[in-house]
Design a protein around this motif. Sequence first.
Motif, PDB file in Angstrom:
ATOM      1  N   TYR A  93       0.822  -1.189   0.000  1.00 48.10           N
ATOM      2  CA  TYR A  93       0.000   0.000   0.000  1.00 48.10           C
ATOM      3  C   TYR A  93       0.866   1.253   0.000  1.00 48.10           C
ATOM      4  N   CYS A  94       0.448   2.217  -0.791  1.00 47.80           N
ATOM      5  CA  CYS A  94       1.045   3.534  -0.792  1.00 47.80           C
ATOM      6  C   CYS A  94       0.202   4.418   0.126  1.00 47.80           C
ATOM      7  N   ALA A  95       0.845   5.324   0.838  1.00 50.49           N
ATOM      8  CA  ALA A  95       0.122   6.185   1.760  1.00 50.49           C
ATOM      9  C   ALA A  95       0.725   7.580   1.762  1.00 50.49           C
ATOM     10  N   ALA A  96      -0.111   8.559   2.074  1.00 52.44           N
ATOM     11  CA  ALA A  96       0.333   9.956   2.120  1.00 52.44           C
ATOM     12  C   ALA A  96      -0.245  10.624   3.349  1.00 52.44           C
ATOM     13  N   GLY A  97       0.519  11.523   3.926  1.00 54.70           N
ATOM     14  CA  GLY A  97       0.017  12.254   5.073  1.00 54.70           C
ATOM     15  C   GLY A  97       1.046  13.202   5.633  1.00 54.70           C
ATOM     16  N   ALA A  98       0.598  14.045   6.528  1.00 53.64           N
ATOM     17  CA  ALA A  98       1.499  14.928   7.268  1.00 53.64           C
ATOM     18  C   ALA A  98       1.771  14.232   8.593  1.00 53.64           C
TER      19      ALA A  98
END
Length: 121
Positions: A93-98
Amino acid sequence: QVQLVESVGGLVQAGGSLRLSCAVSGSIHYDMGWFRQAPGKEREFVAALGWSGESAYGADSAKGRFTISRDNAENTVYLQMNSLKPEDTAVYYCAAGATNQLTLARDYLYWGQGTQVTVSS
């Protein structure tokens, strides 16, 4: 709204290589991470690249074999996987966030749908 779309994984023989990509629609100005989940196991941190450039690698078996990179011009994040082992078999899984901590799944706001990687012995 940010959407993440992983490339198709695939079946690879042990010792082989595979590069996964994650196309980001919307802003790429986030920390980007890769996680994986094998059947019957919890989701596991693999690698991450912070927006400010710091990187982190988890999954002891991934260290030295996997490399995360990003192409901001193409809004794409990559995971290069070399010397693959059967134990690398999982949905990635690819994930993005601060994030406050790159390695924590709960810190990521956006997730891709996942892509299956199978490594045969």
